[in-house]
Design a protein around this motif. Structure first.
Motif, PDB file in Angstrom:
ATOM      1  N   PRO A  35       0.820  -1.223   0.000  1.00  0.00           N
ATOM      2  CA  PRO A  35       0.000   0.000   0.000  1.00  0.00           C
ATOM      3  C   PRO A  35       0.849   1.266   0.000  1.00  0.00           C
ATOM      4  O   PRO A  35       1.997   1.265   0.467  1.00  0.00           O
ATOM      5  CB  PRO A  35      -0.791  -0.124   1.306  1.00  0.00           C
ATOM      6  N   PRO A  36       0.293   2.358  -0.509  1.00  0.00           N
ATOM      7  CA  PRO A  36       0.987   3.644  -0.444  1.00  0.00           C
ATOM      8  C   PRO A  36       0.854   4.247   0.948  1.00  0.00           C
ATOM      9  O   PRO A  36       0.079   3.771   1.772  1.00  0.00           O
ATOM     10  CB  PRO A  36       0.232   4.486  -1.478  1.00  0.00           C
ATOM     11  N   ASP A  37       1.599   5.309   1.179  1.00  0.00           N
ATOM     12  CA  ASP A  37       1.510   6.033   2.451  1.00  0.00           C
ATOM     13  C   ASP A  37       0.536   7.202   2.296  1.00  0.00           C
ATOM     14  O   ASP A  37       0.582   7.936   1.318  1.00  0.00           O
ATOM     15  CB  ASP A  37       2.886   6.592   2.849  1.00  0.00           C
ATOM     16  N   GLY A  38      -0.343   7.357   3.273  1.00  0.00           N
ATOM     17  CA  GLY A  38      -1.081   8.600   3.386  1.00  0.00           C
ATOM     18  C   GLY A  38      -2.356   8.747   2.585  1.00  0.00           C
ATOM     19  O   GLY A  38      -2.984   9.805   2.647  1.00  0.00           O
ATOM     20  N   ILE A  39      -2.766   7.738   1.804  1.00  0.00           N
ATOM     21  CA  ILE A  39      -4.039   7.851   1.089  1.00  0.00           C
ATOM     22  C   ILE A  39      -4.782   6.527   1.160  1.00  0.00           C
ATOM     23  O   ILE A  39      -4.175   5.467   1.336  1.00  0.00           O
ATOM     24  CB  ILE A  39      -3.865   8.247  -0.392  1.00  0.00           C
ATOM     25  N   ALA A  40      -6.103   6.608   1.027  1.00  0.00           N
ATOM     26  CA  ALA A  40      -6.928   5.399   0.968  1.00  0.00           C
ATOM     27  C   ALA A  40      -6.795   4.791  -0.423  1.00  0.00           C
ATOM     28  O   ALA A  40      -6.865   5.492  -1.434  1.00  0.00           O
ATOM     29  CB  ALA A  40      -8.388   5.739   1.252  1.00  0.00           C
ATOM     30  N   SER A  41      -6.589   3.481  -0.467  1.00  0.00           N
ATOM     31  CA  SER A  41      -6.377   2.806  -1.736  1.00  0.00           C
ATOM     32  C   SER A  41      -6.866   1.370  -1.627  1.00  0.00           C
ATOM     33  O   SER A  41      -6.784   0.754  -0.557  1.00  0.00           O
ATOM     34  CB  SER A  41      -4.885   2.838  -2.095  1.00  0.00           C
ATOM     35  N   GLU A  42      -7.365   0.841  -2.725  1.00  0.00           N
ATOM     36  CA  GLU A  42      -7.890  -0.522  -2.755  1.00  0.00           C
ATOM     37  C   GLU A  42      -6.848  -1.468  -3.350  1.00  0.00           C
ATOM     38  O   GLU A  42      -6.297  -1.197  -4.422  1.00  0.00           O
ATOM     39  CB  GLU A  42      -9.171  -0.564  -3.579  1.00  0.00           C
ATOM     40  N   GLY A  43      -6.570  -2.574  -2.675  1.00  0.00           N
ATOM     41  CA  GLY A  43      -5.587  -3.515  -3.166  1.00  0.00           C
ATOM     42  C   GLY A  43      -6.124  -4.415  -4.262  1.00  0.00           C
ATOM     43  O   GLY A  43      -7.308  -4.732  -4.294  1.00  0.00           O
TER      44      GLY A  43
END
Length: 262
Positions: A35-43
């Motif tokens: 996952p990235p740092d600092g944002i909401a993201s879907e795997g």
């Protein structure tokens, strides 16, 4: 309004990009377990890439932007779904080649699904503003010229974007582990000329929509710890995270940052 899909790699770059997307309709996805740092993201899993592409098209996404570090994924043949199976031969062939070939193949998958690949610097042009600090000494300028010459010779081999030269001698060449690994390896004491320059430029044929080098305050810390005199970059070939903090760190460490080219 166009809908933008952000394929977010690791690190802070996706969050920097997200801050520049005010008013845009966008969502982020990342490779599972990275996952990235600092944002909401879907795997998502690489074995289901075809399904992701189909969903993006169905949901009306027309643009895609890639930001952040993406490690080469291992592919579980048992987990490949029906939508991804047709992509696998090209995917496997690309993974056996250099980074540039692999990235071009990834781009082609998204383009064939009807998405326009948008460069990060097109969305946030300010990331191209490199803070020039200090002035290279005569010996540094000679090392920069030597580094540029070596980079041109290595560039067609798709090895890496950066290298370190001191006293005309090559101390390190960036390879698959990346810039941080290369610079950290120079922090241990060994017989070498004093000073030196970390040089960064684009490789021949590099697609700058997806594969731009990134510098930031952490880079400055590593250059300082490696005992180098400064950094030189090709104009238009790098993105800068937190230019103000990077300028402060360079000044405090007594390092220069020079930009080469028109």
């Amino acid at each position: 309004m166009t809908k933008l899909a952000l394929i977010a790699g690791q690190g802070g770059l996706p969050a920097v990009l997200a801050r520049g997307l005010d008013g845009r309709d966008w969502r982020a996805w990342h490779l599972a377990d990275h996952p990235p740092d600092g944002i909401a993201s879907e795997g998502f899993r690489i074995e289901r890439l075809g399904t992701l592409l189909a969903h993006l098209a169905e949901d009306g996404f027309t643009e895609v932007c890639f930001a952040g570090r993406v490690a080469r994924p291992a592919i579980d043949a048992q987990a490949i779904d029906a939508a991804t199976a047709p992509l696998v031969p090209r995917m496997m062939a690309a993974l056996r080649q250099g980074d540039d070939a692999a990235l071009r193949t990834v781009l082609s998958f998204f383009e064939e699904a009807g998405l326009r690949v948008v460069a990060l610097q097109e969305l946030v042009p300010g990331l191209m503003d490199v803070p020039q600090v200090g002035t290279p000494a005569q010996a540094d300028r000679a090392d920069i010229a030597r580094a540029a010459e070596l980079h041109r010779a290595l560039s067609p081999l798709d090895v890496g974007q950066g290298l370190v030269v001191a006293g005309g001698q090559v101390l390190a060449i960036e390879a698959l582990p990346g810039t941080d690994h290369m610079l950290d390896g120079l922090a241990a004491p060994f017989a070498r000329p004093p000073g030196g320059v970390f040089y960064k430029a684009a490789k021949a044929g590099q697609d700058r929509r997806i594969d731009m080098a990134t510098l930031g305050p952490d880079t400055v810390d590593r250059v300082r710890d490696a005992g180098l005199s400064g950094i030189a970059v090709e104009r238009g070939a790098v993105l800068v995270l937190d230019a103000d903090e990077m300028r402060r760190a360079l000044t405090e460490a007594g390092l220069f940052l020079a930009v080469q080219g028109p």
